[in-house]
Structures are given as structure tokens and as C-alpha cells.
Write an enzyme that holds these catalytic residues in place. Structure first.
Site, mmCIF file in Angstrom:
data_model
loop_
_atom_site.group_PDB
_atom_site.id
_atom_site.type_symbol
_atom_site.label_atom_id
_atom_site.label_comp_id
_atom_site.label_asym_id
_atom_site.label_seq_id
_atom_site.Cartn_x
_atom_site.Cartn_y
_atom_site.Cartn_z
ATOM 1 N N VAL A 43 12.095 0.947 -3.905
ATOM 2 C CA VAL A 43 12.312 1.282 -5.309
ATOM 3 C C VAL A 43 13.014 0.148 -6.050
ATOM 4 C CG1 VAL A 43 14.562 2.364 -4.872
ATOM 5 C CG2 VAL A 43 13.188 3.141 -6.814
ATOM 6 N N LYS A 44 13.723 -0.713 -5.316
ATOM 7 C CA LYS A 44 14.526 -1.754 -5.956
ATOM 8 C C LYS A 44 13.680 -2.846 -6.614
ATOM 9 C CE LYS A 44 18.658 -0.176 -4.815
ATOM 10 N NZ LYS A 44 19.699 0.159 -5.800
ATOM 11 N N ASP A 45 12.387 -2.893 -6.314
ATOM 12 C CA ASP A 45 11.523 -3.849 -7.012
ATOM 13 C C ASP A 45 11.582 -3.627 -8.516
ATOM 14 O OD1 ASP A 45 10.804 -4.614 -4.493
ATOM 15 O OD2 ASP A 45 8.688 -4.110 -4.669
#
Length: 458
Positions: A43-45
Site C-alpha cells: 500500500v505504501k506505493d
């Protein structure tokens, strides 16, 4: 033809998948937002790209610059992919509890990784927060995104994750559940969903050893809540600016063990090969759902990352057994040990100004081998043991008149109330001669080698 100009254009639009087996007996429709479909497998993308683009727009990040960030691994991967696309260098600081896979992956995409100790205060110059800030100060033309306090973090989820979930559920969502780490994922998404539908319930999942749950419920930042835990990418010992407690309706805590076992279940029973904190999110969300969901409710649980980050940890049977998470035998916990051995025994401590002779007197009087040392406010600042005193006395008998603070060793490590005895035993060594644990009413107890030996042989 249809193609993307660069890998970062594939970020977002991840699928919703219905859970079928692990939700047996729980009412409602329970869906997971599978974020490992992002190119960096997490999700950190989403926030990595947004923080870089916002910094570029503000003139903070210039061509040829260096991105420096403290990360548990996933944000670093997103930043590294965006840096490859845009021509920046990367330096990441990481706590030494993070998996080797995360370190290797970051180095594989060209990043420099600096590994820092886990069990130090956030403002300690050795912490991965402090090291990242210092590098940013020392390296010209560098940018420190600071995902904890950079509001581009939550804005990314407000602009992408929230709208995707709203569209994918056709506005039928009633509950949203996610881990609380930097706060950006849960709060940015919740803000969008609650603006669309005010009665959407937000459930935050936390880990034992993190400050969030008590702070949410009492408004008190309690340093006594902070102690080492193993789950990666969730919980904090600080209050990031991206955490808006007004957007989180409930917070539940999940143990390292329950999170690890649930992650393995998701792989085997649902075909979802996910990371450790995904287990935290699903386990905690299902605990909430069993009591609160109705048949027509729709819960969405966000799964942050992929299981490849944890192959040598939670997906390794030997590692799981070594930590008491996958037992061939049943182990008691710190809670059980305290109930049996220390329930009505007050903890013996010494002020740091006391003389070594007083420590010797207490060690002899009570037949104990070590004593925690406290400052004037009651904080644990050191420790003293009979073996250390004996060694120093042989060298210099005059040390008996010295204040304890001049010869004391580091404080004993705090452990979790639910940690199993085999895990506790692995934490005691020549540099850490005993452990401390807080019970349900905030009393501190000591756990020694003698306690563990007796518990494991009875």
C-alpha cells in the site's frame, strides 16, 4: 496498443476480494483490499509517489537529489521505485527487527540501507528516525519525506484508496478496518468514506507494545504502554501527525502470535499470500465483526503487503516454533508466570543515588540476583546484578561507597504480558539478565532465569 510509460503508473486500482473460509460463522460480507497488487507489493506505493510529487511541486526535491527516509521497508520500496522512474538516489534507515528480505529488496532496486537498533527511544541519536534526520541535515540537495508527519501520506489515501473502495462497494460499505501505523492509510481513507457516508465505522488495529489504543481511549500518552514487539509495519511509540483519532471509531490490539497465525491461514485457506500486519488487520477486524456486524453489513479490511517480505519469519516453521507461535508443545505466558510466582510480591528497586553497599545488603537479604534501578520519577534507568558487583569488588573493594548510577548496567528489557515463556527465555542472556513486564493494573514485575527455569520444569 495499451501500455504504461513507467511502472509507477500501475500504482492503485487494487482489487477487492471476498473472504470465505476464515469468516465462517461471522455475519455480513467481509472483503479485503489487496494492496500487494501495487508494483512494489504494498500500500505504501501510493504515499511514496504522492510525497515525491508534492515535494517536486513545492520545489523541495530537485533534479539529482537524494531521498532519505526512515522506513519499515514498504515505504522505502515505493520511494525507490519512484526514484528509479524520476532519477533520484535513495538512502533508507530501518530498525534491525525488520526482515532481511526487506533490506535485500531495497538494495536490489539501488537503495542504500542503514540498519539501526530497534530498542531505543525515538529521540535517541541511534534510532532510525534520528539517523534519517541527521543524514538529511548532512547531505546537500536531500529530501526527508517523513511519512509519519507528512500529510501527503493521508492525502494520497483520501484521493485514491477511499474513492476506490467507495466505487468498488457501490457505496454499500458500512465498516472499514486497517492497521494503525503512520496513520495515513486508515485516516486518509476514513476521511473520504465518512464524508460520503457519515455512519461508516472505522476500526483501527494496533499491536501490544504500541501507544495508540490507550491514547485513543484516555487521551494519555503512556510510555508504560511501549515495549518491544515483533510485528512489522504497525503500531508506534510516537504519535504521528497523520493519525487523526477523531476518524478512528474503535482500536483493538492483536498479539504478534495471533497476527502471524492469521497471516498463514489467509495464505492456506484464502490463497492470499500476505504480510504479518495483514494478519493483524484481519484477526482484529474479525474479532470486532463477530460481535458487531449484521447480515447486511459490508466490511472492507485493507491488506497492506505481500508475504515474500516474511519468508524467513512467519512463513518459516522453525522460526514460528522458536518464538512459540507454532508450538509442538504448549508454553505458558508471562501472565501465567506472574500469577504463579509474583502476584503478591512487590518489585524491589533501588534509586540510582543509593550506594552499592545498599544493593549488596538487599541482594543478600532477599536472596535475589538482580535489582532494577529507578530515577526520582520512578522511570527504569538501569540495573544492578550480583555478578557485576562481585566482579567489580574483586578489582576495587572501595566501590561499595559509590552511587549505583556509576556502575549500573542498562535497564532490563520490557516484554509483553502475553509473550510465551520460550520467547522470554530467548531474550535473557549475559547482556540482559532479567526482564520486566507490566500487569493489567500497571504494576511492574521482574522475570528472572530462575523464574523461567522453574516454570519450564514444572
Amino acid at each position: 496498443m495499451h501500455y504504461y510509460n513507467h511502472i509507477i503508473e500501475t500504482i492503485g486500482n487494487t482489487p477487492l476480494v471476498k473472504l470465505n473460509k476464515v469468516t465462517k460463522g461471522i455475519p455480513g460480507t467481509i472483503l479485503v483490499k489487496v494492496e500487494y497488487f501495487n508494483p512494489g507489493n504494498s500500500v505504501k506505493d501510493r504515499i511514496a509517489l504522492r510525497m515525491i510529487e508534492d515535494a517536486e511541486a513545492a520545489g523541495i526535491l530537485k533534479p539529482g537529489g537524494t531521498i532519505i527516509e526512515g522506513t519499515s521497508g514498504n515505504t522505502g520500496m515505493g520511494l525507490a521505485l519512484a526514484a528509479v522512474a524520476k532519477g533520484y538516489k535513495c538512502i533508507f534507515t530501518m530498525a534491525d527487527k525488520q526482515s532481511q528480505e526487506k533490506i535485500d529488496i531495497l538494495r536490489a532496486v539501488g537503495a542504500e540501507v542503514v540498519v539501526c537498533p530497534t530498542n531505543v527511544e525515538p529521540d535517541d541519536p541511534r534510532s532510525y528516525y534520528s539517523v534519517a534526520k541527521k543524514l538529511n541535515q548532512d547531505i546537500p540537495n536531500s529530501f526527508y519525506p517523513n511519512q509519519y508527519d507528512n500529510l501527503s501520506n493521508s492525502a494520497a489515501h483520501y484521493d485514491t484508496t477511499g474513492p476506490e473502495i467507495w466505487s468498488q462497494t457501490g457505496g454499500e460499505i458500512t465498516h472499514f478496518a486497517a492497521g494503525v501505523g503512520t496513520g495515513g492509510t486508515i485516516c486518509g481513507t476514513a476521511k473520504f468514506l465518512k464524508e460520503k457516508k457519515a455512519d461508516v465505522v472505522t476500526v483501527g488495529l494496533d499491536t501490544y507494545g504500541s501507544v495508540f489504543k490507550k491514547y485513543k481511549e484516555t487521551g494519555e500518552f503512556d510510555p508504560h504502554e511501549i515495549y518491544p514487539y515483533l510485528t512489522e509495519g504497525i503500531g508506534e511509540d510516537i504519535l504521528p501527525k497523520n493519525v487523526d483519532f477523531g476518524l478512528i471509531d474503535h482500536i483493538l490490539k492483536v498479539t504478534d502470535k495471533d497476527a502471524a497465525i492469521m497471516a498463514r491461514r489467509l495464505a492456506r485457506e484464502e490463497g492470499l499470500f500476505v504480510g504479518w500486519s495483514c494478519g493483524t488487520a484481519v484477526y482484529g477486524a474479525l474479532e470486532y465483526a463477530r460481535e458487531h456486524l449484521k447480515e447486511d453489513d459490508v466490511m472492507v479490511i485493507l491488506l497492506p503487503d505481500h508475504g515474500t517480505r516474511y519468508l524467513n519469519k512467519i512463513y518459516n516453521d522453525n522460526w514460528m516454533k522458536d518464538h512459540g507461535f507454532l508450538e509442538s508443545r504448549s508454553f505458558a505466558t508471562a501472565r501465567d508466570l506472574i500469577r504463579i510466582r509474583h502476584r503478591n510480591t512487590p518489585l524491589i528497586t533501588l534509586p540510582q543515588q543509593a550506594r552499592v553497599s545498599e544493593a549488596i545488603r538487599l541482594l543478600n537479604r532477599d536472596g535475589i540476583s538482580q535489582i532494577p534501578v529507578v530515577d526520582e520519577t520512578g522511570n527504569f534507568v538501569g540495573s544492578i546484578s550480583e555478578s557485576t558487583i562481585l566482579s567489580l569488588l574483586i578489582q576495587s573493594p572501595d566501590i561499595k561507597e559509590l552511587p549505583i548510577q556509576e556502575i549500573m548496567e542498562k535497564p532490563f528489557r520490557f516484554v509483553g504480558f502475553h509473550d510465551t515463556i520460550d520467547v522470554l527465555a530467548s531474550l535473557i542472556d549475559k547482556d540482559n539478565k532479567a526482564l520486566l513486564v507490566r500487569d493489567e493494573v500497571d504494576r511492574v514485575h521482574i522475570i528472572t532465569q530462575a523464574d523461567l527455569l522453574l516454570a519450564m520444569t514444572n
